[in-house]
Each structure stands twice: as structure tokens, then as C-alpha cells.
Design a protein around this motif. Sequence first.
Motif, PDB file in Angstrom:
ATOM      1  N   ASN A 169      -4.667  -6.308  16.551  1.00 19.57           N
ATOM      2  CA  ASN A 169      -5.778  -7.147  16.993  1.00 19.57           C
ATOM      3  C   ASN A 169      -7.079  -6.828  16.266  1.00 19.57           C
ATOM      4  N   THR A 170      -6.958  -6.335  15.015  1.00 14.53           N
ATOM      5  CA  THR A 170      -8.105  -6.064  14.155  1.00 14.53           C
ATOM      6  C   THR A 170      -8.090  -7.076  13.020  1.00 14.53           C
ATOM      7  N   ARG A 171      -9.236  -7.731  12.780  1.00 16.59           N
ATOM      8  CA  ARG A 171      -9.313  -8.715  11.691  1.00 16.59           C
ATOM      9  C   ARG A 171      -9.399  -7.965  10.363  1.00 16.59           C
ATOM     10  N   VAL A 172      -8.476  -8.298   9.446  1.00 15.77           N
ATOM     11  CA  VAL A 172      -8.366  -7.570   8.183  1.00 15.77           C
ATOM     12  C   VAL A 172      -7.959  -8.519   7.066  1.00 15.77           C
ATOM     13  N   GLN A 173      -8.422  -8.175   5.848  1.00 15.98           N
ATOM     14  CA  GLN A 173      -7.934  -8.858   4.653  1.00 15.98           C
ATOM     15  C   GLN A 173      -7.476  -7.783   3.673  1.00 15.98           C
ATOM     16  N   TYR A 174      -6.294  -7.987   3.118  1.00 20.54           N
ATOM     17  CA  TYR A 174      -5.715  -7.078   2.134  1.00 20.54           C
ATOM     18  C   TYR A 174      -5.847  -7.705   0.750  1.00 20.54           C
ATOM     19  N   SER A 175      -6.211  -6.872  -0.255  1.00 22.88           N
ATOM     20  CA  SER A 175      -6.287  -7.401  -1.612  1.00 22.88           C
ATOM     21  C   SER A 175      -6.202  -6.276  -2.633  1.00 22.88           C
ATOM     22  N   ASN A 176      -5.952  -6.686  -3.882  1.00 22.15           N
ATOM     23  CA  ASN A 176      -5.983  -5.788  -5.027  1.00 22.15           C
ATOM     24  C   ASN A 176      -6.858  -6.459  -6.089  1.00 22.15           C
ATOM     25  N   PRO A 177      -8.195  -6.319  -5.957  1.00 24.71           N
ATOM     26  CA  PRO A 177      -9.087  -6.949  -6.929  1.00 24.71           C
ATOM     27  C   PRO A 177      -9.232  -6.139  -8.214  1.00 24.71           C
ATOM     28  N   PHE A 178      -8.416  -5.121  -8.362  1.00 25.77           N
ATOM     29  CA  PHE A 178      -8.531  -4.190  -9.482  1.00 25.77           C
ATOM     30  C   PHE A 178      -7.648  -4.637 -10.654  1.00 25.77           C
ATOM     31  N   THR A 179      -7.712  -3.894 -11.749  1.00 21.64           N
ATOM     32  CA  THR A 179      -7.010  -4.301 -12.972  1.00 21.64           C
ATOM     33  C   THR A 179      -5.613  -3.707 -13.085  1.00 21.64           C
ATOM     34  N   GLU A 180      -5.233  -2.807 -12.176  1.00 23.34           N
ATOM     35  CA  GLU A 180      -3.896  -2.220 -12.223  1.00 23.34           C
ATOM     36  C   GLU A 180      -3.090  -2.617 -10.983  1.00 23.34           C
ATOM     37  N   VAL A 181      -1.795  -2.561 -11.126  1.00 25.04           N
ATOM     38  CA  VAL A 181      -0.880  -2.845 -10.026  1.00 25.04           C
ATOM     39  C   VAL A 181      -1.083  -1.819  -8.904  1.00 25.04           C
ATOM     40  N   CYS A 182      -0.899  -2.238  -7.668  1.00 20.36           N
ATOM     41  CA  CYS A 182      -0.931  -1.315  -6.530  1.00 20.36           C
ATOM     42  C   CYS A 182       0.455  -1.288  -5.887  1.00 20.36           C
ATOM     43  N   GLU A 183       1.018  -0.099  -5.785  1.00 22.71           N
ATOM     44  CA  GLU A 183       2.318   0.092  -5.142  1.00 22.71           C
ATOM     45  C   GLU A 183       2.092   0.873  -3.860  1.00 22.71           C
ATOM     46  N   TYR A 184       2.678   0.390  -2.758  1.00 24.34           N
ATOM     47  CA  TYR A 184       2.450   1.046  -1.479  1.00 24.34           C
ATOM     48  C   TYR A 184       3.595   0.809  -0.506  1.00 24.34           C
ATOM     49  N   ILE A 185       3.577   1.593   0.549  1.00 21.70           N
ATOM     50  CA  ILE A 185       4.524   1.458   1.657  1.00 21.70           C
ATOM     51  C   ILE A 185       3.745   0.965   2.871  1.00 21.70           C
ATOM     52  N   ALA A 186       4.299  -0.001   3.592  1.00 23.65           N
ATOM     53  CA  ALA A 186       3.688  -0.488   4.826  1.00 23.65           C
ATOM     54  C   ALA A 186       4.685  -0.344   5.974  1.00 23.65           C
ATOM     55  N   ILE A 187       4.184   0.178   7.090  1.00 27.69           N
ATOM     56  CA  ILE A 187       4.976   0.307   8.311  1.00 27.69           C
ATOM     57  C   ILE A 187       4.231  -0.431   9.410  1.00 27.69           C
ATOM     58  N   CYS A 188       4.919  -1.329  10.098  1.00 27.75           N
ATOM     59  CA  CYS A 188       4.306  -2.091  11.185  1.00 27.75           C
ATOM     60  C   CYS A 188       5.041  -1.802  12.495  1.00 27.75           C
ATOM     61  N   THR A 189       4.256  -1.605  13.572  1.00 24.78           N
ATOM     62  CA  THR A 189       4.824  -1.426  14.915  1.00 24.78           C
ATOM     63  C   THR A 189       4.056  -2.306  15.901  1.00 24.78           C
ATOM     64  N   PRO A 190       4.684  -3.272  16.570  1.00 26.66           N
ATOM     65  CA  PRO A 190       6.070  -3.681  16.370  1.00 26.66           C
ATOM     66  C   PRO A 190       6.269  -4.239  14.966  1.00 26.66           C
ATOM     67  N   ALA A 191       7.493  -4.609  14.653  1.00 26.19           N
ATOM     68  CA  ALA A 191       7.852  -5.049  13.304  1.00 26.19           C
ATOM     69  C   ALA A 191       7.029  -6.247  12.854  1.00 26.19           C
ATOM     70  N   PHE A 192       6.771  -6.309  11.535  1.00 26.18           N
ATOM     71  CA  PHE A 192       6.087  -7.462  10.943  1.00 26.18           C
ATOM     72  C   PHE A 192       6.862  -8.726  11.285  1.00 26.18           C
ATOM     73  N   SER A 193       6.113  -9.757  11.608  1.00 23.66           N
ATOM     74  CA  SER A 193       6.675 -11.083  11.849  1.00 23.66           C
ATOM     75  C   SER A 193       5.595 -12.102  11.565  1.00 23.66           C
ATOM     76  N   MET A 194       5.950 -13.214  10.945  1.00 27.26           N
ATOM     77  CA  MET A 194       4.971 -14.283  10.703  1.00 27.26           C
ATOM     78  C   MET A 194       4.401 -14.800  12.025  1.00 27.26           C
ATOM     79  N   ASP A 195       5.160 -14.683  13.108  1.00 22.63           N
ATOM     80  CA  ASP A 195       4.679 -15.122  14.418  1.00 22.63           C
ATOM     81  C   ASP A 195       3.589 -14.201  14.969  1.00 22.63           C
ATOM     82  N   LEU A 196       3.515 -12.964  14.450  1.00 28.10           N
ATOM     83  CA  LEU A 196       2.546 -11.987  14.972  1.00 28.10           C
ATOM     84  C   LEU A 196       1.384 -11.708  14.023  1.00 28.10           C
TER      85      LEU A 196
END
Length: 122
Positions: free
Chosen positions: A90-117
Amino acid sequence: MANKKYIVQNKPFVVPTTDGKVIKEHFGVPTNGNTELSLAHMIAPAGWSEPFQTPEFDEYTFIIRGKKQFIIEGETVILEAGQSIKIEKNTRVQYSNPFTEVCEYIAICTPAFSMDLVNRED
């Protein structure tokens, strides 16, 4: 055969995208039906961004390489390789990579990621 107490994930679900981002969900709804937690390996190309969202899940991010920008309730946070963050549901957030190199990361969501959520803004 005994019931195994572990799962080795060799075939993550590759989420179809149109923005150049690679999302391989190792555990979650599309791979093993888990609605409690999702774990994904992500590669965000330089210049990538997605709309603001207010997810109904906590999201943990660990940066493997590159940098990632987060705009969290109006505050800009930039993480680099080796850093991690937890963003509460319930936190408003925007994710981006405005930089010149690729960003590789791991994401964990609880409960699981869903387009409905995820509650992305138009």
C-alpha cells in the motif's frame, strides 16, 4: 518414492513483456501456484521504467549489478549492487532504470506478485 522436502526450480516462468525487461519468476502463482510468496530474477535494460503503482504486497529487492531507481511516496531512492530494500504494501512507488547500464536484481513479494494486486496507474 519419498515425498521430497524441497523443489529445485529449473524452469522459471518467463513473463511476457513489451519493454525489454526480462522477468523469470522462479516461485509464485504461475510456477507452483504459491499465492503467499513470489521470487523473480529480473533484468531491466538501461532507460526502462514502469508506471507508478500501489501494490497490495510487500516487495523486497536485492540489486545484483547496476543501479535501480525507486520513487517512493515522492522520495527518490537509488540502490546499487549489493544493496537491498523492503517497500511495504500500500505504498505508492515507481520502479525505473534511468541509467546507462543494465540492472539485474531479485524481487520477492509477499503475498505473491499478481496483476490483480499491483494496482498500476494508467
